[in-house]
Write a protein that holds these residues in place. Structure first.
Motif, short mmCIF file in Angstrom:
data_model
loop_
_atom_site.label_atom_id
_atom_site.label_comp_id
_atom_site.label_asym_id
_atom_site.label_seq_id
_atom_site.Cartn_x
_atom_site.Cartn_y
_atom_site.Cartn_z
N GLY A 1 41.69 26.80 38.98
CA GLY A 1 40.62 27.05 38.05
C GLY A 1 39.45 27.89 38.26
O GLY A 1 38.77 28.34 37.47
N LYS A 2 39.86 28.97 39.55
CA LYS A 2 38.61 30.32 39.57
C LYS A 2 39.97 31.29 39.52
O LYS A 2 40.50 31.47 39.26
N LEU A 3 39.13 32.24 38.96
CA LEU A 3 40.03 33.85 39.55
C LEU A 3 39.49 34.83 40.96
O LEU A 3 37.85 35.16 41.01
N LEU A 4 40.58 34.94 41.78
CA LEU A 4 40.24 36.08 43.04
C LEU A 4 40.26 37.71 42.54
O LEU A 4 41.32 38.12 42.04
N LEU A 5 39.35 38.29 42.80
CA LEU A 5 38.89 39.60 42.10
C LEU A 5 39.44 39.86 44.04
O LEU A 5 38.66 39.68 44.77
N ILE A 6 40.14 40.51 44.18
CA ILE A 6 40.81 40.46 45.80
C ILE A 6 40.44 42.65 45.78
O ILE A 6 41.06 42.91 45.37
N LEU A 7 40.02 42.78 46.78
CA LEU A 7 39.41 43.87 47.08
C LEU A 7 39.96 44.42 48.19
O LEU A 7 40.53 44.09 48.89
N ASN B 1 35.14 32.60 30.56
CA ASN B 1 33.92 31.84 31.52
C ASN B 1 34.67 31.16 32.71
O ASN B 1 34.08 30.06 33.54
N THR B 2 36.06 31.92 33.12
CA THR B 2 36.53 31.85 34.75
C THR B 2 35.24 31.97 35.28
O THR B 2 34.81 33.41 35.82
N PRO B 3 34.87 31.02 36.65
CA PRO B 3 33.86 31.30 37.65
C PRO B 3 34.66 32.50 38.50
O PRO B 3 36.46 32.65 38.77
N VAL B 4 34.46 33.65 39.85
CA VAL B 4 34.94 34.78 40.16
C VAL B 4 34.92 33.96 41.33
O VAL B 4 33.60 34.67 41.60
N GLN C 1 32.73 35.52 35.33
CA GLN C 1 31.79 35.01 36.28
C GLN C 1 31.21 35.19 37.61
O GLN C 1 32.23 34.17 37.74
N LEU C 2 30.69 35.99 38.59
CA LEU C 2 31.38 36.68 39.19
C LEU C 2 30.24 34.88 39.89
O LEU C 2 28.98 35.37 39.39
N GLU C 3 30.75 34.77 41.03
CA GLU C 3 29.96 33.18 41.18
C GLU C 3 29.93 34.15 42.95
O GLU C 3 28.83 32.85 43.08
N ARG C 4 31.09 33.59 43.46
CA ARG C 4 31.45 34.09 45.11
C ARG C 4 31.81 34.89 45.56
O ARG C 4 32.63 36.08 45.27
N LEU D 1 33.15 42.37 34.93
CA LEU D 1 33.42 40.92 34.67
C LEU D 1 33.12 39.83 33.79
O LEU D 1 33.80 39.82 32.93
N SER D 2 31.07 40.46 33.57
CA SER D 2 30.62 39.83 32.28
C SER D 2 31.68 40.04 30.88
O SER D 2 31.89 39.77 29.72
N GLU D 3 31.37 41.82 31.03
CA GLU D 3 32.10 41.79 29.64
C GLU D 3 33.90 41.33 28.86
O GLU D 3 34.19 41.58 28.14
N CYS D 4 33.94 40.70 30.22
CA CYS D 4 35.56 40.29 30.14
C CYS D 4 35.21 38.20 30.27
O CYS D 4 36.31 37.86 30.20
#
Length: 267
Positions: free
Chosen positions: A34-40, A78-81, A108-111, A102-105
């Motif tokens: 239920g969340k999206l991982l943004l991996i750098l 509105n998926t948390p990231v 929402q950056l959460e953690r 992220l907000s433009e898409c």
């Protein structure tokens, strides 16, 4: 029979393999629970010696924009990231730029999960939940450190934690500010709050009952030290003063900080 030593022996020459190309690591997006991982990509080379070129911030930023704008979007609005920053050093401006993209898409950056204290401080100051991990074990698929290993360096935060923010750190956490209701602090070491403690705090999270929780004003929703749990009294005291929460054989106790001596449960 004699051998003419002037004739050199036959030698088979094996051509050298061309060096492996040094390829830049990539920014990844991954859906999980239920969340999206943004991996750098990390700033340092992989521990297994794999060739990798570090990505500077401008290139990383361009990659992120391309990932967010390319192809079919597989996430709901509105998926948390959760930003997996690894050992990359990010300041408040860069975190804000990531949050804006992220907000433009409609994300929402959460953690923010990071192995760098500076990044953890910047993220907590900006109001994001933070999980700091040791650089040596962060995101490298290595086993957890054995019990008794040294804790990470203390994490110092000069900010107030608002509701919904969580901070995790594999060492001691020192907060110069308030911990508001609805926020939480989890540390493998001690927790010191130079302000009002009104949220959830868990010291000695890996099982160390010798850890302490100290604050200028003790009003927590819940206290935990190792496996011990306590709640604040229903009727707050008429006067507040610095206090320390610690573990005894009878459970968690709270004492005035003045003249306090850390007990030894092993005696």
């Amino acid at each position: 029979m004699t051998v003419d030593s002037s004739v050199p022996p036959s030698v088979e020459t094996i051509p050298e393999s061309p060096p492996a190309p040094v390829l830049p690591l990539q920014v990844h997006l991954k859906g999980e629970d239920g969340k999206l991982l943004l991996i750098l990509p990390p700033e340092t080379p992989n521990s297994d010696g794999a060739a990798a070129a570090a990505i500077a911030w401008p290139d990383l930023w361009l990659q992120l924009k391309q990932r967010l704008g390319a192809g079919e979007r597989f996430w709901e609005p509105n998926t948390p990231v959760h930003l997996m920053a690894q050992d990359r050093l990010l300041d408040g401006r860069q975190l804000q730029e990531i949050a804006n993209a992220l907000s433009e898409c409609q994300l929402q950056l959460e953690r923010v999960s990071t192995g760098r204290r500076q990044t953890a401080v910047a993220a907590a100051t900006a109001g994001y939940s933070v999980e700091q991990q040791s650089v040596a074990i962060s995101f490298l698929n290595k086993p957890n450190p054995k019990p008794g290993q040294a804790l990470a360096e203390p994490l110092y935060l000069q900010t107030t934690l608002r509701s919904g923010v969580e901070v995790r750190h594999p060492g001691t956490i020192v907060i110069l500010g308030d911990v508001n209701p609805g926020s939480s602090v989890v540390a493998d070491g001690d927790i010191l709050v130079w302000g009002r403690l009104r949220g959830f705090v868990h010291a000695g999270a890996k099982g160390n009952a010798q850890c302490l929780i100290m604050t200028l004003q003790m009003e927590p929703t819940q206290l935990r030290i190792a496996d011990y749990v306590a709640r604040a009294p229903e009727n707050p005291p008429a006067e507040f003063y610095p206090e320390v929460a610690y573990v005894t054989p009878q459970g968690i106790r709270i004492a005035k900080a003045t003249g306090f001596v850390r007990p030894n449960l092993e005696e």
